[in-house]
Write an enzyme that holds these catalytic residues in place. Structure first.
Site, mmCIF file in Angstrom:
data_model
loop_
_atom_site.group_PDB
_atom_site.id
_atom_site.type_symbol
_atom_site.label_atom_id
_atom_site.label_comp_id
_atom_site.label_asym_id
_atom_site.label_seq_id
_atom_site.Cartn_x
_atom_site.Cartn_y
_atom_site.Cartn_z
ATOM 1 N N HIS A 159 34.821 20.790 49.875
ATOM 2 C CA HIS A 159 33.946 19.654 49.580
ATOM 3 C C HIS A 159 33.689 19.505 48.086
ATOM 4 O O HIS A 159 33.665 18.406 47.555
ATOM 5 C CB HIS A 159 32.630 19.835 50.333
ATOM 6 C CG HIS A 159 31.636 18.739 50.110
ATOM 7 N ND1 HIS A 159 31.937 17.405 50.294
ATOM 8 C CD2 HIS A 159 30.337 18.784 49.703
ATOM 9 C CE1 HIS A 159 30.862 16.672 50.028
ATOM 10 N NE2 HIS A 159 29.888 17.478 49.655
ATOM 11 N N SER A 180 29.724 13.354 46.800
ATOM 12 C CA SER A 180 28.885 13.539 47.975
ATOM 13 C C SER A 180 27.759 12.500 48.017
ATOM 14 O O SER A 180 28.024 11.307 48.109
ATOM 15 C CB SER A 180 28.340 14.970 47.996
ATOM 16 O OG SER A 180 27.835 15.301 49.257
ATOM 17 N N ASP A 203 38.233 19.902 53.112
ATOM 18 C CA ASP A 203 36.908 19.292 53.012
ATOM 19 C C ASP A 203 36.240 19.221 54.385
ATOM 20 O O ASP A 203 36.871 18.844 55.372
ATOM 21 C CB ASP A 203 37.062 17.876 52.448
ATOM 22 C CG ASP A 203 35.852 17.408 51.677
ATOM 23 O OD1 ASP A 203 34.739 17.713 52.107
ATOM 24 O OD2 ASP A 203 36.032 16.731 50.650
#
Length: 540
Positions: free
Chosen positions: A512, A239, A465
């Site tokens: 995610h 991320s 995701d």
């Protein structure tokens, strides 16, 4: 897989990947008409009761103790080493009197696991706080290495926004099985249990502010690398950590053997200005990080938006099976609907640089309950005790003094799209001219300077995701185009020595946080990538 299956339709996608975040909670509750069901939505969003929340706030569990509890779930590691010197602690925080080392220093003795209790051992586990130059600058480090083996490869792992290295607890054991490797996980400066110096910028214009905010993190990473005497390494970033990994590779070239970007933020330029394949706003905004139910993400293994070939990690062409011809044949080549504007309150808070963690700190005894709104969904696929340990760990980090979190508003615009998108610059990774001292600035003509010969880049996404996978395919294409452009004028020797490559891999049954949701497949893929680095090292 057919084009119809690869593309699917918007309605089907929304019903699978974007199920109402309270769906699983309401399913559990629907069979029993409790008072909580009748009193409204607030209880559903924040499942921790007022009494439980107050109790947790009053207990004031230290971040060191909370990290230790999470690390205790690492297989074969019964007593993980945990230093108790958090960079900037809450004034009333004290080390635990049980369950982990009593040392109040920034380094504790390493813990060893042997083959009689560790089938992949012997291994040695470390925890320490690495002090950097300047006032109140230090990085929290956790590492594991194999004993009685020569260490010739290093993997460095960077977490995402507001998180900590403890979230990688399901990866340390699996990744440290690879012979010849040492695994490091770091808390970014100003996050996790690293020090939390005041975040201040001196820049006057927009681009300088972005650069200075990036440098705040990556300069600390580079100083850590120098202290650890690591020349070249493999870098994994999740991320925001993925965004910073790219920024690091561009500012400090020549040190990476491979770059792995796990659901990186900040790649697309403007998702609403491209074709219909881009996710709609509710599919790719930071809000989903706080509302998406992970139990749904993990169970759903048939996302129609992702080709089967991508799920096993082949070298896909741009957008893989999603050519315009296939779109047209399926009637999906349509203009995307206008995006729904972000709530004014959210834009105001973002522009005012008020982070979600500020709200947790300001809320006092309500803080644990607010955090449960995220943790109850994010860790809903885990066992209750394990999920509770992660909730406590998350709250212990969120309530600490604000620092690195304030960089977010300078790096990302509301909606979690980068102010300086990586798609504009990712093609420069592994392709920069170098000075003998490693810098990229020089008065010497390019022809007289050495150039990087490429870095393998792996972009990984979860099957469900909320981050934009189309941005990953776009980055893959741009990297391949840059490589083709450079090799078109290269010598035969330069072409042979080129290491540049790019591919997109999708982890099944994951969202995610793919390293946590689909940890078994994630670890397997990572081990393959690490073995690939080892093979190339032997051939060099």
């Amino acid at each position: 897989m057919s084009a119809a299956t690869a593309n699917g339709n918007d309605e089907d996608l929304r019903s699978r990947g974007q199920q109402n975040p309270l769906a699983s909670q309401r399913t559990k509750q629907s069979s029993v008409p409790t008072e909580a069901n009748r009193t409204g939505r607030f209880t559903g969003y924040f499942p921790l009761s007022y009494k439980e929340g107050f109790s947790q706030w009053w207990a004031n569990v230290s971040s060191a103790k909370a990290e230790h509890a999470v690390m205790s779930y690492i297989p074969y590691l019964k007593q993980p080493p945990t230093h108790t010197q958090t960079g900037k602690t809450v004034s009333s925080e004290t080390p635990s009197t049980s369950s982990f080392s009593e040392s109040s220093g920034d380094k504790v003795p390493a813990v060893q696991t042997y083959s009689n209790s560790d089938p992949y051992g012997p291994r040695q586990w470390h925890s320490k706080l690495v002090k950097l130059s300047g006032k109140n600058r230090a990085l929290n480090e956790f590492s594991v290495e194999r004993i009685d083996e020569e260490i010739d490869q290093n993997l460095v792992m960077l977490h995402g926004y507001g998180a900590g290295l403890g979230f990688f607890y399901k990866n340390f054991e699996g990744l440290s099985r690879v012979k010849g490797w040492k695994i490091y996980a770091l808390d970014l400066l100003g996050m996790g249990r690293s020090s939390r110096p005041p975040f201040k910028l001196n820049a006057k214009d927009r681009q300088q502010s972005i650069t200075e905010a990036e440098n705040w993190f990556i300069d600390a990473l580079e100083e850590w690398r120098v202290q650890e005497k690591i020349d070249r390494f493999t870098l994994l970033g999740h991320s925001l950590g993925g965004y910073m990994a790219v920024a690091y590779a561009l500012k400090y070239p020549g040190h990476l053997k491979k770059l792995v970007l796990a659901s990186p933020v900040g790649i697309p330029e403007d998702p609403y200005a491209v074709n219909a394949e881009m996710p709609e706003p509710q599919d790719s905004t930071l809000a989903n990080e706080f509302t998406q139910d992970q139990q749904v993400d993990v169970k759903d293994s048939s996302n129609p938006r992702i080709p089967e070939s991508a799920k096993i990690g082949d070298n896909n062409d741009f957008f893989n099976a999603r050519s315009r011809a296939q779109q047209a044949s399926n009637g999906s080549d349509k203009t995307p609907p206008p995006r729904k504007p972000l709530p004014k309150w959210l834009t105001y808070l973002w522009d005012a640089n008020i982070s979600p963690f500020s709200l947790v700190r300001w809320s006092g005894p309500l803080g644990p309950r607010f955090v449960s709104g995220w943790t109850s969904r994010r860790f809903s696929h885990l066992g209750s005790e394990e999920a509770q340990a992660l909730h406590t760990y998350a709250y212990s980090l969120f309530r600490q003094r604000g620092s690195g979190e304030y960089a977010l508003a300078y790096i990302l615009a509301p909606g979690a799209f980068a102010r300086s998108p990586l798609i504009r610059r990712i093609q420069g990774v592994g392709r920069q001219y170098l000075q003998p001292d490693g810098s990229v600035t020089s008065s010497v003509e390019s022809a007289g300077r050495k150039r990087e010969n490429g870095v393998p880049i792996v972009l990984m996404y979860g099957e469900n995701d909320w981050m934009d996978i189309a941005g990953g395919y776009a980055a893959e294409q741009k990297l391949k185009e840059e490589r083709a452009k450079i090799l078109s004028t290269a010598t035969a020797e330069e072409r042979k020595s080129d290491n540049g490559s790019a591919k997109v891999i999708v982890i099944k049954k994951a969202g995610h946080h793919l390293y946590l949701d689909g940890w078994e497949e994630f670890n397997e893929v990572m081990r393959e990538e690490m073995e690939d680095v080892s093979r190339h090292g032997k051939q060099a």
